[in-house]
Every structure is written in C-alpha cells, then in structure tokens.
Design an enzyme around this catalytic site. Structure first.
Site, PDB file in Angstrom:
ATOM      1  N   SER A 263      18.166   6.620 -59.092  1.00 53.49           N
ATOM      2  CA  SER A 263      19.343   6.288 -59.355  1.00 53.49           C
ATOM      3  C   SER A 263      20.864   6.933 -58.403  1.00 53.49           C
ATOM      4  CB  SER A 263      19.727   7.172 -60.447  1.00 53.49           C
ATOM      5  OG  SER A 263      20.809   8.244 -60.830  1.00 53.49           O
ATOM      6  N   LYS A 264      21.991   6.051 -57.846  1.00 57.13           N
ATOM      7  CA  LYS A 264      22.758   6.747 -57.518  1.00 57.13           C
ATOM      8  C   LYS A 264      22.843   8.478 -57.553  1.00 57.13           C
ATOM      9  CE  LYS A 264      27.532   5.732 -55.962  1.00 57.13           C
ATOM     10  NZ  LYS A 264      28.838   6.223 -56.642  1.00 57.13           N
ATOM     11  N   ARG A 265      23.130   8.612 -59.029  1.00 64.01           N
ATOM     12  CA  ARG A 265      23.676  10.151 -58.823  1.00 64.01           C
ATOM     13  C   ARG A 265      22.885  11.265 -58.300  1.00 64.01           C
ATOM     14  NH1 ARG A 265      24.443   8.401 -64.561  1.00 64.01           N
ATOM     15  NH2 ARG A 265      24.951   6.056 -63.530  1.00 64.01           N
ATOM     16  N   GLY A 267      20.486  10.361 -55.773  1.00 66.72           N
ATOM     17  CA  GLY A 267      20.862  10.864 -54.065  1.00 66.72           C
ATOM     18  C   GLY A 267      22.467  12.005 -54.179  1.00 66.72           C
TER      19      GLY A 267
END
Ligand code: GLU
Length: 508
Positions: A263-265, A267
């Site tokens: 997920s974006k988090r 990264g």
C-alpha cells in the site's frame, strides 16, 4: 475455433494516481497483446462520478507513456470502438439494462439510500449483515415484490430507482481462469448487485461487461481483487447472450515485510515510491514520490515490475521490452502474491546504468549539472560517466562519486586530514607544485605518472604518503577515480590551483 485477434484492455478508474500494481496490470496486458500481435486498449472507467479525481486520467496516460506501454486504442488515440471514456458512453448502457429487465434477469428497486441504511443498521444491531438478495428482496421495494401497476406509477411519477441484477438461487458458477484454473462460486453467496444507478450511470459491473463485449475484448487480465466479480460478470454475459472473454486474475504485489497488499503507506514508511510518477493530491497538496522523479530508468522499473508475479522459467533477469514481449506468457504467472523488494528495484537501476550507453546517460547527467549551474562540454561528461557509472545506481550518484571533476573541493575530510596531512607534507606538496609547473611532457595520465614517480623516488618520499596528500588536495577526501586520470581531465592549471589551495587551507 476461429482465430480471433487478441484484444485486451487496461481499464483504470481515474480515482487517483496509478499504483505500481496498476502499472503491472497494464504491462501484463500490453505484453500479452503484443506477444500475440493483438491490440492494447486503454479504457477510462469513470462511471463513479463521486470518486473522480482531477488529473488522474492524465497521470495514467503519462505513466504508461513513460513506461513505454503504447496504447493502440484509447481516449487520445481514438479507434473504431470509441469513445473510450465510459462517461461519454453513458447513453449506451441503458439499453442493456433494459434487455436484462425484459428477460427477467434484472429488476427496478426503489429503496432509497436512507431506507437501506436503516435496514443495515437494524441488522447490525442484531449482529447480522444485510444483503440485498433472493431472501430479502421479497420484503423490499422493487418490481419483483410490488404489483406491476404500482411500479409503473412510480416510474411515471419520476421516482428514483436503480436496476439490480436478479441473482440466481443456489447455482454453482464455474469459470476457468488462465492463472488459477477452474474457480467456482455459489450464487447464494452473492448479492443482487446494482447495475444501473439512479443518476443515469451504469455501475462498474454493467459498463465493464458491456464495453468488453462491444470493444471485442478477448482476454480480461486484471488484478486479483476483481476475482469476486467474475461470477457476476460471467452471468451477465450469459444472460445477455454474449460470448465471454477469457479471464486471468493477476496475483497481488505484497508488502516488502509482513503480510498483505503493498500500500501507499508502506512506501512512505520505508522510503520507496509506490507510484510510477510523482503525484500531488489536488485536494490536500500532499506529494507522493514517484519512480521517475526518484531517478529510476523506465526500463529498469518495467523490468522489475515484469518479474513481480511472472518468471521466464530461466535465470535471465534483465529484459528489454522486446525481450519481455517475446518471453511473456500468462502460463508463467503465479497464483500467489509476490513480495516487493525495494532493494531489488535499485539493483535493476544499477544494472540499467551499466547497460544504457554513456552518451545517453551523459545527456541526463548534463541536465543535472546544468541545474547545479555547471556547464561543461558533453564530451567531458561522457568521459566522467564512463569512468564512474559502475559505482552509480542513480544519476546523482555520479556527482557524489565525481564532483571533483567539475569543482575544486571546498572542504577537506577531517579524518583524512588528520591521518594524511602530517608535518612536512605542505612543504612536500609545494615541491610537487613546482615539479608540475615545470613539467613539459604531454598532459596525459600515464605520461605524468611516469615522470611523477621518478620525481618521488629521487626525493626518497614514500609513494603512499605523497599520493594520499596529493589526493586530498585534488579531491578533498580519500576517494575517487585514478588520481592521474583526474589530473588529466581537470587539466594542468586546475591541478596546480588545487595544490596551491590545499596547501593554504588544509589543516588550517
Ligand atoms: N475499473 C476497474 C479498475 O479500476 C477495472 C477492473 C477490470 O479490469 O475489470 O481497476
């Protein structure tokens, strides 16, 4: 069987920037299409107007272009089966919803959002989950539960309604998935999905199936998260009397550590991009990093993505796009998710740094130098790049490894100074200054080195002592390329300047 032309589509919803998982879906579609001399379509699925994000569509197209994923038919490219943006096809879907009503496979439902919310919370209170299905539909306000006359009256009065799919009771739907084999779903576990909304727009399910049919899509290749939609889609094809495409649901890309989907988090936490290009959220202004802006080569990014979920069956890891097309096969896509490894992404970039011609890299490095206010002939940069690319993963690394080719050191590494700049060294360097000043030979690394060595031997200096001090003057630290090569590159005058400056400044 007649040999149909392979046609695949990438069908993102413009709800934000394209995640790297989305790029991989596009890539696998593209590779499959090109492998089979087929067409790759980009269809924008923007029927959910509430989730529309400005700029997302442009972002998607720019990201695909950056990756070298070429679109045969799409919003910008046009094509025989357009328009390729679903909001522009709005009028077309109604007819198919109507066909399903007429054949008894869909029905009008008048329940308002508030009514359904209320039922939902009552159920939750009892620890149950509400599903609009064969069991509950008889008690709700729809054309299956209400007398025909009432339904007609409501419609004539302009009452809001949605059109729902009438899901069969207790039927096993089995469908072959190219990656997963036979997949069976029982319809009792599925709900009466909304196909057509009160705002006059189709939902994803109806629009997706109608468009795949009208656009003559032969293979639906998409992420695993769409697997639960497959039985509904299969039933829609059946009830509409259309031939189904083949399905392939790609495995997830997993977090580098721990469990679950990348997920974006992840990264943000671990400091790697999850998006191909940098993205600025139009509402919050929040910036998410991108592979492009972080200095990845598109080829390296694509190569890395290709091997997330697919393997060539050989040891080969480096593939150009052409080689990927040649080698790609859906049969070699695994069922289980693959862990994303940010270090491997860097490894690919380093490999591409070695593969890409120094001339091309120099063009990129030149841009970097210009931004720093440094303007040198391209020929000079090419030499530096060829010398240093082996030690670099990203373009700015070339600067870190070789700043001294462009600028005299401003500071001198303290530790090295302590260790190497001992008593007597400044005097020795002054003698070297004079030696170089009087040097008459060709200003070329090997020639200088030869005479320089003779000079050092004649003075009975330790070669190591001299070279360390000399390097400190020229580079400012105990690092860098061959010292005589550096001197050759920066020239005799600059070599002298740096020795002079070093003697004045080091240790002071
Ligand atoms: N619009 C869907 C998405 O956002 C497409 C899924 C599919 O490929 O059917 O991913």
């Amino acid at each position: 069987m007649t040999q149909q032309k392979v046609r695949v589509r990438f069908a993102p919803s413009p709800t934000g920037p394209l995640h790297m998982g989305g790029v991989r879906t596009a890539l696998f579609n593209y590779l499959f299409a090109k492998k089979h001399n087929g067409d790759f379509l980009l269809r924008i699925e923007d029927t959910d107007q509430t989730r529309y994000v400005a700029g997302a569509e442009e972002y998607i197209m720019e990201a695909l272009a950056w990756c070298g994923i070429n679109i045969d038919e799409g919003v910008r490219e046009g094509g025989k089966y357009g328009p390729y943006r679903q909001s522009e096809r709005k009028e077309l879907y109604r007819e198919y919803a109507q066909m399903l009503i007429d054949s008894g496979n869909a029905y009008y439902a008048f329940d308002t959002a508030e009514e359904l919310d209320k039922i939902r919370s009552t159920c939750e209170g009892k620890g149950e989950t509400f599903t609009y299905n064969a069991e509950t539909r008889t008690k709700l306000r729809n054309s299956l539960s209400m007398p025909k006359g009432d339904v007609e009256k409501l419609i004539a009065a302009g009452e809001n309604y949605v059109i729902r799919f009438k899901m069969a009771v207790n039927v096993n739907v089995t469908e072959h998935d190219i990656i997963r084999g036979a997949v069976t779903f029982n319809t009792d576990r599925l709900d009466d999905k909304v196909l057509f909304k009160s705002d006059g727009m189709p939902t994803y399910h109806l629009a997706n199936v109608v468009d795949d049919h009208l656009m003559k899509i032969t293979h639906v290749i998409r992420g695993e998260e769409w697997l639960p939609s497959m039985p509904l889609h299969v039933l829609l094809y059946e009830k509409l009397g259309w031939e189904k495409p083949a399905f392939a649901h790609l495995p997830l890309i997993l977090k580098p550590v721990g469990k679950g989907k990348l997920s974006k988090r992840d990264g943000d936490k671990m400091g790697f991009p999850v998006f191909p290009l940098q993205w600025t959220d139009p509402k919050t202004g929040e910036v998410s990093s991108g592979y492009r802006e972080d200095g990845y080569f598109p080829g390296a990014f694509v190569n890395m993505l290709a091997l997330l979920g697919w393997n060539p069956g050989t040891e080969q890891e480096i593939f150009s796009m052409e080689e990927l097309i040649e080698a790609f096969d859906l049969d070699r896509v695994g069922k289980s998710g693959s862990k994303f490894d940010p270090d491997k992404a860097k490894w690919f970039n380093h490999q591409y740094m070695q593969i890409i011609e120094s001339e091309e890299l120099s063009g990129m490095f030149h841009v970097f130098l210009k931004e720093m206010g440094i303007d040198v002939p391209l020929k000079y940069t090419i030499k530096v790049v060829s010398m240093l690319k082996e030690r670099a993963t990203f373009i700015p690394d070339i600067w870190e490894q070789g700043y001294y080719f462009f600028t005299a050191p401003e500071t001198y590494d303290e530790k090295t100074v302590k260790k190497r700049w001992k008593e007597g060294v400044p005097e020795m360097m002054l003698q070297i200054y004079t030696f170089i000043k009087n040097y008459k030979g060709e200003w070329e690394a090997l020639a200088v080195k030869e005479q320089f060595s003779e000079f050092v031997t004649a003075n009975e200096w330790g070669f190591g002592v001299v070279m360390n001090a000399f390097r400190l003057c020229i580079v400012g630290a105990a690092l860098g390329a061959d010292l005589f090569e550096i001197c050759e590159m920066i020239g005799k005058d600059e070599t002298l300047n740096r020795i002079e400056k070093g003697v004045k400044k080091i240790g002071k």
